[in-house]
Structure formats: C-alpha cells, structure tokens
Design a protein around this motif. Structure first.
Motif, PDB file in Angstrom:
ATOM      1  N   ARG A 180      43.984  60.006  49.970  1.00  0.00           N
ATOM      2  CA  ARG A 180      44.959  58.940  49.700  1.00  0.00           C
ATOM      3  C   ARG A 180      46.363  59.509  49.473  1.00  0.00           C
ATOM      4  O   ARG A 180      47.360  58.946  49.925  1.00  0.00           O
ATOM      5  N   SER A 181      46.425  60.624  48.740  1.00  0.00           N
ATOM      6  CA  SER A 181      47.733  61.191  48.415  1.00  0.00           C
ATOM      7  C   SER A 181      48.412  61.794  49.642  1.00  0.00           C
ATOM      8  O   SER A 181      49.640  61.772  49.741  1.00  0.00           O
ATOM      9  N   LEU A 182      47.614  62.323  50.569  1.00  0.00           N
ATOM     10  CA  LEU A 182      48.185  63.004  51.748  1.00  0.00           C
ATOM     11  C   LEU A 182      48.372  62.079  52.935  1.00  0.00           C
ATOM     12  O   LEU A 182      49.307  62.263  53.726  1.00  0.00           O
ATOM     13  N   GLN A 183      47.482  61.092  53.078  1.00  0.00           N
ATOM     14  CA  GLN A 183      47.552  60.143  54.191  1.00  0.00           C
ATOM     15  C   GLN A 183      47.261  58.739  53.662  1.00  0.00           C
ATOM     16  O   GLN A 183      46.189  58.185  53.869  1.00  0.00           O
ATOM     17  N   PRO A 184      48.225  58.148  52.967  1.00  0.00           N
ATOM     18  CA  PRO A 184      47.976  56.848  52.331  1.00  0.00           C
ATOM     19  C   PRO A 184      47.639  55.731  53.312  1.00  0.00           C
ATOM     20  O   PRO A 184      47.055  54.716  52.910  1.00  0.00           O
ATOM     21  N   GLY A 185      47.973  55.883  54.569  1.00  0.00           N
ATOM     22  CA  GLY A 185      47.680  54.841  55.543  1.00  0.00           C
ATOM     23  C   GLY A 185      46.339  54.987  56.219  1.00  0.00           C
ATOM     24  O   GLY A 185      45.936  54.115  57.010  1.00  0.00           O
ATOM     25  N   ALA A 186      45.618  56.059  55.935  1.00  0.00           N
ATOM     26  CA  ALA A 186      44.337  56.309  56.599  1.00  0.00           C
ATOM     27  C   ALA A 186      43.212  55.544  55.924  1.00  0.00           C
ATOM     28  O   ALA A 186      43.215  55.342  54.708  1.00  0.00           O
ATOM     29  N   VAL A 187      42.231  55.137  56.719  1.00  0.00           N
ATOM     30  CA  VAL A 187      40.999  54.607  56.157  1.00  0.00           C
ATOM     31  C   VAL A 187      39.988  55.754  56.072  1.00  0.00           C
ATOM     32  O   VAL A 187      40.026  56.690  56.868  1.00  0.00           O
ATOM     33  N   ILE A 188      39.109  55.665  55.079  1.00  0.00           N
ATOM     34  CA  ILE A 188      38.107  56.706  54.851  1.00  0.00           C
ATOM     35  C   ILE A 188      36.732  56.130  55.174  1.00  0.00           C
ATOM     36  O   ILE A 188      36.348  55.083  54.655  1.00  0.00           O
ATOM     37  N   PHE A 189      36.013  56.850  56.039  1.00  0.00           N
ATOM     38  CA  PHE A 189      34.683  56.428  56.480  1.00  0.00           C
ATOM     39  C   PHE A 189      33.606  57.280  55.826  1.00  0.00           C
ATOM     40  O   PHE A 189      33.739  58.500  55.726  1.00  0.00           O
ATOM     41  N   SER A 190      32.522  56.637  55.420  1.00  0.00           N
ATOM     42  CA  SER A 190      31.275  57.314  55.046  1.00  0.00           C
ATOM     43  C   SER A 190      30.197  56.244  54.940  1.00  0.00           C
ATOM     44  O   SER A 190      30.457  55.054  55.184  1.00  0.00           O
ATOM     45  N   ASP A 191      28.997  56.632  54.560  1.00  0.00           N
ATOM     46  CA  ASP A 191      27.927  55.650  54.339  1.00  0.00           C
ATOM     47  C   ASP A 191      28.358  54.576  53.345  1.00  0.00           C
ATOM     48  O   ASP A 191      27.871  53.444  53.398  1.00  0.00           O
ATOM     49  N   VAL A 192      29.247  54.955  52.435  1.00  0.00           N
ATOM     50  CA  VAL A 192      29.643  54.033  51.363  1.00  0.00           C
ATOM     51  C   VAL A 192      31.150  53.768  51.352  1.00  0.00           C
ATOM     52  O   VAL A 192      31.701  53.310  50.369  1.00  0.00           O
ATOM     53  N   GLY A 193      31.831  54.054  52.450  1.00  0.00           N
ATOM     54  CA  GLY A 193      33.277  53.845  52.497  1.00  0.00           C
ATOM     55  C   GLY A 193      34.044  55.022  51.938  1.00  0.00           C
ATOM     56  O   GLY A 193      33.713  56.162  52.253  1.00  0.00           O
ATOM     57  N   PRO A 194      35.082  54.786  51.170  1.00  0.00           N
ATOM     58  CA  PRO A 194      35.415  53.556  50.450  1.00  0.00           C
ATOM     59  C   PRO A 194      36.142  52.485  51.259  1.00  0.00           C
ATOM     60  O   PRO A 194      36.410  51.404  50.738  1.00  0.00           O
ATOM     61  N   ASP A 195      36.469  52.764  52.556  1.00  0.00           N
ATOM     62  CA  ASP A 195      37.196  51.779  53.352  1.00  0.00           C
ATOM     63  C   ASP A 195      36.378  51.220  54.512  1.00  0.00           C
ATOM     64  O   ASP A 195      36.491  50.042  54.842  1.00  0.00           O
ATOM     65  N   VAL A 196      35.606  52.074  55.147  1.00  0.00           N
ATOM     66  CA  VAL A 196      34.806  51.691  56.310  1.00  0.00           C
ATOM     67  C   VAL A 196      33.405  52.255  56.114  1.00  0.00           C
ATOM     68  O   VAL A 196      33.256  53.412  55.712  1.00  0.00           O
ATOM     69  N   ARG A 197      32.393  51.449  56.387  1.00  0.00           N
ATOM     70  CA  ARG A 197      31.017  51.885  56.174  1.00  0.00           C
ATOM     71  C   ARG A 197      30.329  52.221  57.492  1.00  0.00           C
ATOM     72  O   ARG A 197      30.686  51.688  58.554  1.00  0.00           O
ATOM     73  N   TRP A 198      29.336  53.097  57.408  1.00  0.00           N
ATOM     74  CA  TRP A 198      28.434  53.347  58.533  1.00  0.00           C
ATOM     75  C   TRP A 198      27.578  52.115  58.754  1.00  0.00           C
ATOM     76  O   TRP A 198      27.120  51.484  57.798  1.00  0.00           O
ATOM     77  N   VAL A 199      27.343  51.762  60.016  1.00  0.00           N
ATOM     78  CA  VAL A 199      26.577  50.568  60.327  1.00  0.00           C
ATOM     79  C   VAL A 199      25.087  50.742  60.064  1.00  0.00           C
ATOM     80  O   VAL A 199      24.324  49.771  60.090  1.00  0.00           O
ATOM     81  N   GLY A 200      24.651  51.978  59.799  1.00  0.00           N
ATOM     82  CA  GLY A 200      23.253  52.201  59.442  1.00  0.00           C
ATOM     83  C   GLY A 200      22.370  52.657  60.580  1.00  0.00           C
ATOM     84  O   GLY A 200      21.173  52.884  60.396  1.00  0.00           O
ATOM     85  N   ASN A 201      22.931  52.799  61.786  1.00  0.00           N
ATOM     86  CA  ASN A 201      22.194  53.337  62.925  1.00  0.00           C
ATOM     87  C   ASN A 201      23.174  54.035  63.851  1.00  0.00           C
ATOM     88  O   ASN A 201      24.389  53.889  63.704  1.00  0.00           O
ATOM     89  N   GLU A 202      22.650  54.815  64.772  1.00  0.00           N
ATOM     90  CA  GLU A 202      23.506  55.510  65.748  1.00  0.00           C
ATOM     91  C   GLU A 202      23.306  54.929  67.146  1.00  0.00           C
ATOM     92  O   GLU A 202      23.490  55.604  68.154  1.00  0.00           O
ATOM     93  N   ARG A 203      22.952  53.651  67.197  1.00  0.00           N
ATOM     94  CA  ARG A 203      22.777  52.943  68.463  1.00  0.00           C
ATOM     95  C   ARG A 203      23.984  52.088  68.819  1.00  0.00           C
ATOM     96  O   ARG A 203      24.033  51.477  69.875  1.00  0.00           O
ATOM     97  N   GLY A 204      24.971  52.033  67.913  1.00  0.00           N
ATOM     98  CA  GLY A 204      26.184  51.275  68.194  1.00  0.00           C
ATOM     99  C   GLY A 204      26.031  49.775  68.033  1.00  0.00           C
ATOM    100  O   GLY A 204      26.827  49.018  68.588  1.00  0.00           O
ATOM    101  N   ILE A 205      25.037  49.328  67.264  1.00  0.00           N
ATOM    102  CA  ILE A 205      24.730  47.904  67.168  1.00  0.00           C
ATOM    103  C   ILE A 205      24.867  47.420  65.733  1.00  0.00           C
ATOM    104  O   ILE A 205      24.236  47.950  64.817  1.00  0.00           O
ATOM    105  N   ALA A 206      25.690  46.406  65.545  1.00  0.00           N
ATOM    106  CA  ALA A 206      25.855  45.788  64.227  1.00  0.00           C
ATOM    107  C   ALA A 206      24.801  44.715  64.023  1.00  0.00           C
ATOM    108  O   ALA A 206      24.173  44.241  64.974  1.00  0.00           O
ATOM    109  N   GLY A 207      24.606  44.325  62.763  1.00  0.00           N
ATOM    110  CA  GLY A 207      23.681  43.250  62.472  1.00  0.00           C
ATOM    111  C   GLY A 207      24.228  41.919  62.960  1.00  0.00           C
ATOM    112  O   GLY A 207      25.402  41.778  63.303  1.00  0.00           O
ATOM    113  N   ASP A 208      23.372  40.933  63.002  1.00  0.00           N
ATOM    114  CA  ASP A 208      23.786  39.584  63.383  1.00  0.00           C
ATOM    115  C   ASP A 208      23.198  38.623  62.362  1.00  0.00           C
ATOM    116  O   ASP A 208      22.015  38.280  62.435  1.00  0.00           O
TER     117      ASP A 208
END
Length: 335
Positions: free
Chosen positions: A215-243
C-alpha cells in the motif's frame, strides 16, 4: 405545434430536484477495485528456468545459466496480448524455484547470473516497458515460497521477501496488481539443504505488514491472494466463476478459524457470499495450455477460440475478471 407547446410548458415548470441516491447496501468497492473491474481480461506470463527444464515447479537447484531465451522479444509478446484484447499483464517475477527475472540485490539466483545477455538482462524491465508502450497495465507475481533460499522458514527470509517486493514496486513504474499465491513451503533445495520446510501459514509471512508495504509503495495497486485483501482467488484454476458469483466475500479458514493465503475454504470462493461484509471480487486464473509454463509437448493442446469465449462468459460474464495465462516459449514469444 402541440409538441412545441408541451416543450415550452415543461421548460417553464418549476425545477424539480432529482432524488438523492439511496445509501449503498453492504460492502462497496474502492477506487482501485473499480479500476480493476473495468479491465475484465488480463494476461498472465509464467516464465522462468522451468521454461528450459520442462518443469512446472522447479526445486530451486537449477543452474541460472540455463535461463537463456536467445531471441526474447518483450515487444512481440505484449503486442500479441494487446492484439488479443488484453488490458493488463502480470509477470511471474519469481516463481517457487526462487529464480528472479530481474537483477535483484537479494540473491544470486537471478538473471544477473544467467547466460542471457551476459547477465545484463532484465525481463521485468522489458515486459513492463512493452506493456506501457501498448497501453496495458503491468502487474507482478512474487511467490512467497522460495525453494532456493537458505533462509526460507526463518525471520530473515521475510526481510528478503519484502526487499524483493520493494525492488519490484519502486523500480518499474505503476503497478496495477500484486499477486500472491497460497504455496506455503515443502521440499526444496534451500541453498543446498535438501529438506522439507514447514511454516505457519497464518503467521509466518506477516501478511498485514507485507500488505501495508505494498500500500505504501503502490497505493493504486490491488492485492490478490486466496483472501485478498482486494481481489480473491476464484477457488479453481479452470477459469470459471460460480453462478452466481457475488463480489462480497468473508473468507474462512479450513478449520473454521481465520483465513490466510493457502488456508481458506476454497469451496466457497467461486460464489462468494451474498451478504458478505467485504468487497472481495473473484479473479479467474486459467492457462491457455494444460500447464502454466510452456512445454513443447503441449503445443497441440492450446485452447480453441470457442473454449476461450466460453471461459469469458463464465468469468467476466459472471462478474469476475479473467486472468488468462499465455506462457512465453523458450525463445521469444507465446504460441
């Protein structure tokens, strides 16, 4: 005449103030998250010594001189992505093998000791420059796990990891996304000690402090991981979101406690939570090939246009973003 009289009557009527917007319900996105949503489709570039050893996960004992993409052309790679409609590109600056694609000061296991360009090359620089030339956003993946570092599993490695993050986030311009996966230790080379190293997933990396650094170095960036804090993993590596795929989400650990990268109930990740307290949209990562790195034996198994369109509908069409991996081959460009 009737139309004109109606228009004049409307124009002379007392001005009526528009109703104020209703208060938002539940979680709402940040400005950075809204910018991320607008991208819709971005590309992943998995590229390291694995490209030359024909592996998916390197052990960390690879000779850096093996990395030698003699005809590497970042412009050609990014040009192909731009032509395909990608709006951003994320590069694996360091995968689990610990080999760094930039001349880092933190380890000798990097392009600095490779055969490529006599150790003077910088893949991160080349791809980031090409991305900006083609008006694509640029992001970085930095594996928390490092199978080469003798310090992995100790407090010293955490300082090394944060120094690597600092180099990447201060030397290559604006970063739109910082990507952390959930790989958390195991067997490796570890500077010559062929052992298995286990860490405390929830505490070892000090994720809140590491994310504060981003955040301090790139305040405009989103951070991805299983739990975010900005973007979450969809839970699979097939490229398919839930419906449906709700942008709201409250991640929970496998045991029902606090969640962390590598420790989350991923069965809930595809759909999220309708009444979740956090705006944590899903990113659908998938490779255009069976593997994440380029392997010659997979050249005939690249996804078809029809398959890619279907992935788009089942990711972006469901409110998530699509992160399509298009791995560069051993010479210069994706195939």
């Amino acid at each position: 005449m009737l139309t004109r009289r109606l228009f004049l009557a409307a124009a002379s009527a007392p001005f009526v103030h528009a109703a104020s917007a209703p208060a938002p319900y539940g979680a709402t996105p940040s400005t950075s998250q809204l910018r991320w949503h607008d991208l819709e489709t971005t590309a992943f570039l998995h590229f390291t010594v694995n490209t030359f050893t024909d592996r998916e996960w390197g052990y960390g004992d690879e000779d850096p001189t093996l990395f030698n993409p003699t005809a590497f052309d970042a412009f050609a790679i990014v040009s192909a992505l731009a032509d395909a409609g990608m709006r951003g590109v994320i590069l694996t600056a360091k995968h689990h093998d610990g080999f760094c694609l930039w001349p880092t000061a933190t380890t000798g296991h990097s392009v600095r000791n490779s055969s490529w360009r006599s150790g003077k090359g910088d893949v991160v620089r080349n791809i980031s420059d090409a991305a900006r030339r083609h008006n694509l956003k640029f992001g970085v993946y930095l594996s928390p796990w490092d199978r080469n570092s003798p310090h992995y599993g100790t407090p010293e490695y955490l300082e090394i990891y944060r120094r690597q993050l600092t180099e990447l986030l201060t030397s290559y311009g604006e970063i739109f996304e910082v990507w952390h996966d959930g790989a958390n230790g195991g067997d490796g080379f570890y500077g010559g000690a062929r052992v298995k190293r286990t860490i405390d997933k929830r505490r070892y990396y000090g994720w809140p402090q590491t994310w504060d650094l981003v955040r301090s170095l790139q305040p405009g960036a989103v951070i991805f991981s299983d739990v975010g804090p900005d973007v979450r993993w969809v839970g699979n590596e097939r490229g398919i979101a839930g419906d449906p795929c709700w942008a709201a989400y409250d991640p929970v650990g496998v045991d029902g406690g606090a969640a962390s990268p590598g420790d989350v109930r991923d069965k809930e990740s595809p759909t999220g939570h309708r009444h979740g307290s956090r705006w944590l949209p899903a990113e659908c990562d998938v490779s255009i090939r069976p593997g994440w790195f380029w392997h010659e034996r997979e050249n005939a198994r690249v996804k078809t246009p029809a398959q890619l369109i279907d992935l788009y509908y089942k990711s972006v069409g469901r409110g998530a973003n699509l992160l399509l991996n298009v791995p560069p081959e051993s010479r210069r460009s994706p195939t």
